[in-house]
Design a protein around this motif. Sequence first.
Motif, PDB file in Angstrom:
ATOM      1  N   UNK A  83       0.860  -1.191   0.000  1.00  0.00           N
ATOM      2  CA  UNK A  83       0.000   0.000   0.000  1.00  0.00           C
ATOM      3  C   UNK A  83       0.898   1.243   0.000  1.00  0.00           C
ATOM      4  N   UNK A  84       0.256   2.426  -0.010  1.00  0.00           N
ATOM      5  CA  UNK A  84       1.049   3.667  -0.062  1.00  0.00           C
ATOM      6  C   UNK A  84       0.852   4.489   1.198  1.00  0.00           C
ATOM      7  N   UNK A  85       1.939   5.147   1.611  1.00  0.00           N
ATOM      8  CA  UNK A  85       1.865   6.155   2.675  1.00  0.00           C
ATOM      9  C   UNK A  85       1.637   7.503   2.008  1.00  0.00           C
ATOM     10  N   UNK A  86       0.691   8.266   2.503  1.00  0.00           N
ATOM     11  CA  UNK A  86       0.524   9.622   1.970  1.00  0.00           C
ATOM     12  C   UNK A  86       0.446  10.628   3.122  1.00  0.00           C
ATOM     13  N   UNK A  87       0.772  11.861   2.800  1.00  0.00           N
ATOM     14  CA  UNK A  87       0.677  12.918   3.807  1.00  0.00           C
ATOM     15  C   UNK A  87      -0.496  13.842   3.514  1.00  0.00           C
ATOM     16  N   UNK A  88      -0.756  14.064   2.245  1.00  0.00           N
ATOM     17  CA  UNK A  88      -1.907  14.905   1.897  1.00  0.00           C
ATOM     18  C   UNK A  88      -2.714  14.199   0.806  1.00  0.00           C
ATOM     19  N   UNK A 131      -1.328   5.697  -9.556  1.00  0.00           N
ATOM     20  CA  UNK A 131      -0.472   5.420 -10.731  1.00  0.00           C
ATOM     21  C   UNK A 131       0.455   4.241 -10.456  1.00  0.00           C
ATOM     22  N   UNK A 132       0.909   4.135  -9.223  1.00  0.00           N
ATOM     23  CA  UNK A 132       1.844   3.057  -8.879  1.00  0.00           C
ATOM     24  C   UNK A 132       1.108   1.783  -8.447  1.00  0.00           C
ATOM     25  N   UNK A 133      -0.203   1.770  -8.657  1.00  0.00           N
ATOM     26  CA  UNK A 133      -1.054   0.594  -8.367  1.00  0.00           C
ATOM     27  C   UNK A 133      -1.010   0.195  -6.883  1.00  0.00           C
ATOM     28  N   UNK A 134      -1.021   1.185  -6.015  1.00  0.00           N
ATOM     29  CA  UNK A 134      -1.060   0.885  -4.576  1.00  0.00           C
ATOM     30  C   UNK A 134      -2.318   0.088  -4.262  1.00  0.00           C
ATOM     31  N   UNK A 135      -2.172  -0.904  -3.387  1.00  0.00           N
ATOM     32  CA  UNK A 135      -3.338  -1.729  -3.056  1.00  0.00           C
ATOM     33  C   UNK A 135      -4.118  -1.144  -1.878  1.00  0.00           C
ATOM     34  N   UNK A 136      -3.908   0.096  -1.633  1.00  0.00           N
ATOM     35  CA  UNK A 136      -4.609   0.785  -0.554  1.00  0.00           C
ATOM     36  C   UNK A 136      -3.714   1.907  -0.067  1.00  0.00           C
ATOM     37  N   UNK A 137      -4.229   2.702   0.846  1.00  0.00           N
ATOM     38  CA  UNK A 137      -3.395   3.693   1.534  1.00  0.00           C
ATOM     39  C   UNK A 137      -3.220   3.125   2.945  1.00  0.00           C
ATOM     40  N   UNK A 138      -2.017   2.663   3.225  1.00  0.00           N
ATOM     41  CA  UNK A 138      -1.784   2.001   4.512  1.00  0.00           C
ATOM     42  C   UNK A 138      -1.424   2.969   5.612  1.00  0.00           C
ATOM     43  N   UNK A 139      -1.247   4.259   5.257  1.00  0.00           N
ATOM     44  CA  UNK A 139      -0.993   5.290   6.262  1.00  0.00           C
ATOM     45  C   UNK A 139      -1.256   6.646   5.624  1.00  0.00           C
ATOM     46  N   UNK A 140      -2.298   7.291   6.087  1.00  0.00           N
ATOM     47  CA  UNK A 140      -2.581   8.666   5.661  1.00  0.00           C
ATOM     48  C   UNK A 140      -2.266   9.511   6.888  1.00  0.00           C
ATOM     49  N   UNK A 141      -1.118  10.228   6.816  1.00  0.00           N
ATOM     50  CA  UNK A 141      -0.690  11.035   7.970  1.00  0.00           C
ATOM     51  C   UNK A 141      -1.513  12.322   7.972  1.00  0.00           C
ATOM     52  N   UNK A 187      -5.207 -14.057  16.111  1.00  0.00           N
ATOM     53  CA  UNK A 187      -6.448 -13.287  16.283  1.00  0.00           C
ATOM     54  C   UNK A 187      -7.216 -13.154  14.970  1.00  0.00           C
ATOM     55  N   UNK A 188      -6.560 -13.467  13.866  1.00  0.00           N
ATOM     56  CA  UNK A 188      -7.199 -13.314  12.553  1.00  0.00           C
ATOM     57  C   UNK A 188      -7.402 -11.845  12.193  1.00  0.00           C
ATOM     58  N   UNK A 189      -6.463 -10.998  12.651  1.00  0.00           N
ATOM     59  CA  UNK A 189      -6.597  -9.556  12.422  1.00  0.00           C
ATOM     60  C   UNK A 189      -5.543  -9.081  11.415  1.00  0.00           C
ATOM     61  N   UNK A 190      -5.950  -8.311  10.398  1.00  0.00           N
ATOM     62  CA  UNK A 190      -4.955  -7.832   9.424  1.00  0.00           C
ATOM     63  C   UNK A 190      -3.886  -6.960  10.094  1.00  0.00           C
ATOM     64  N   UNK A 191      -2.635  -7.258   9.753  1.00  0.00           N
ATOM     65  CA  UNK A 191      -1.512  -6.497  10.310  1.00  0.00           C
ATOM     66  C   UNK A 191      -0.608  -6.072   9.154  1.00  0.00           C
ATOM     67  N   UNK A 192      -0.211  -4.823   9.143  1.00  0.00           N
ATOM     68  CA  UNK A 192       0.742  -4.370   8.131  1.00  0.00           C
ATOM     69  C   UNK A 192       1.866  -3.613   8.823  1.00  0.00           C
ATOM     70  N   UNK A 193       2.829  -3.149   8.039  1.00  0.00           N
ATOM     71  CA  UNK A 193       3.934  -2.373   8.601  1.00  0.00           C
ATOM     72  C   UNK A 193       4.124  -1.131   7.736  1.00  0.00           C
ATOM     73  N   UNK A 194       4.099   0.048   8.357  1.00  0.00           N
ATOM     74  CA  UNK A 194       4.120   1.266   7.538  1.00  0.00           C
ATOM     75  C   UNK A 194       5.295   2.184   7.844  1.00  0.00           C
ATOM     76  N   UNK A 195       6.251   1.727   8.671  1.00  0.00           N
ATOM     77  CA  UNK A 195       7.439   2.560   8.924  1.00  0.00           C
ATOM     78  C   UNK A 195       8.409   2.461   7.747  1.00  0.00           C
ATOM     79  N   UNK A 196       9.488   3.223   7.821  1.00  0.00           N
ATOM     80  CA  UNK A 196      10.460   3.273   6.720  1.00  0.00           C
ATOM     81  C   UNK A 196      11.138   1.932   6.456  1.00  0.00           C
TER      82      UNK A 196
END
Length: 548
Positions: free
Chosen positions: A276-281, A290-300, A493-502
């Motif tokens: 997914x993609x990290x976005x700020x705005x 455009x880069x076919x992100x599969x979601x926004x995994x962090x909207x700051x 737990x069957x809970x979706x987990x992702x990682x969005x740090x650098x």
Amino acid sequence: MTAKQNSETRFAGLPISPGVVLAKVCLFKQSRHNALPSYEVSGKGVDREKARLRKAREIVIERLDNLKSTVTERIGPAEAEIFVAQKMMLQDPVLCGEMDTAIDEGCNAERAITQTLDGYESQLAQLDDEYIKERASDLGELKRRLLDVLCNTSPSFQCSADSNCRRGNDRVVVTEELTPSVAMEIEDNGLLGFVTERGGKSSHAAILARALGIPAVSGIADIHNQIPCGTQVLLNGNTGELVVRPSAETKSAAAEYISTPKALEVVEPVEQYTVMANISIAAEVKLAIEMRAEGIGLYRTEFEFFAAGSALDEDQQYELYLSAARAMEGRPVYFRMLDIGADKPLGELNLPKEDNPALGYRGARLLLGRPDLMRPQARALARVSRELPVHVMYPMITGLRQFRMLKGAFEEMTADMDSGRIYHGVMFEVPSACMEAQGLLEEVDFASIGSNDLIQYFFAVDRNNSIVSDDHHPDYEVFWRLLENLSLAANLAGTPLSLCGELAADVQYTDRLTACGIRAVSVSARRISDVRRAAAQAKPRRHVRSTN
Ligand code: PEP
Ligand code: MG
């Protein structure tokens, strides 16, 4: 070392974003009021300047009163005393009289303030008494407050507006520290690189530079005072070297390394590794798509406030969030609730001055303590949920209890509204939350690991400090055990987990992340293709515990 006029000078700094660039400098300086208007006054001018000064004093007194109430309420009366002391100084008849006398003698208001307060400040600062020295710094603070009002500036960065300034053209921006609010002030059109005095590899300056794909170097002391606007520099974000006024030989030797902007290549999604993609705005969604992100995994989302230069109301937030959610056409958008404070201050909130802001009033705590901040955001998101499902992600969570409080507050703030599907999730950034991972993951709808802050708090190493930057990295076995535990708990737990740090964007770790069971990450849009390529090559492994 100083950058001597006309001769090549080399500085060694910390490389925080790769690439090499040759360009002229645009200098951003914190508003220090060092180019104050100065003019002679007489006759009616004297009354006008006195009236300006009186008005400025009234405004500063009102601001000090507000600060005092906020700090008393949030921290305590003792901590608020500093504002009382400053107010008393500003009402002191002797001090006020001296400023008025300076105007009578022909000074404009700005000069009357600096002349009077500088005089007192330097006398007090010389005395060998800690208490009196503090009063001297109060005087400095008062001067800044009065000048801020008179010059109508908020304490933000301003280009020094030298005639050679490259603002708006191809340029390397040099500044003391690239805080989020400064970053959002800088027009990225024609921006080729950054040089800062402070900021580690995981600082927001570094994250921003990498997201823009431009080189950056930090940790060069006092650099903003040593390079005039318009000076040519050779900036090497691979080695950390900055060459000021490079010679013809230096330039020709570097020519082959100089980065030229490349068109981004799109790599389609790969199996078993969601990127997914990290976005700020909200506007950044375009590149993510455009880069076919599969979601926004962090909207700051706090960066929307920094970009606007002030807090946004419910309607303004609603428009932005809705545009991002609509653009993603059903792919998830993790709206991180405002993560303000510490390395992301927002001046307008009048947050108290803290000795240790990274451990202070920020993130989840600030949201809980400032319903005036959280309510409009919660309501804006609830409105978006009427049209599309919404993922709400709470920052800097310390554990289950705090998550419940925040979710409860969100529900209470939106109870009178029609809402659609809202998922509530947390960020794993604080070790105590990781210790409670199983319970948390059983209760939340989703979670994401914020490795930038998690490394900072797990190893007690400031992500923003270039001096300790060498210690802010994930190469510790104990850290990978922690990630593995989180991933196992999420599976159970069957809970979706992702990682969005650098860490997620650094392809040398992709293999290791998959090995410990991480199957979804979020990175800046420019990194998506590289990460997918690395994931496609990662060895397929079962989810096994490491033995070391
Ligand atoms: C993190 O801490 O890893 C994170 C993604 O949040 P931020 O960098 O905005 O603090
Ligand atoms: Mg964080």
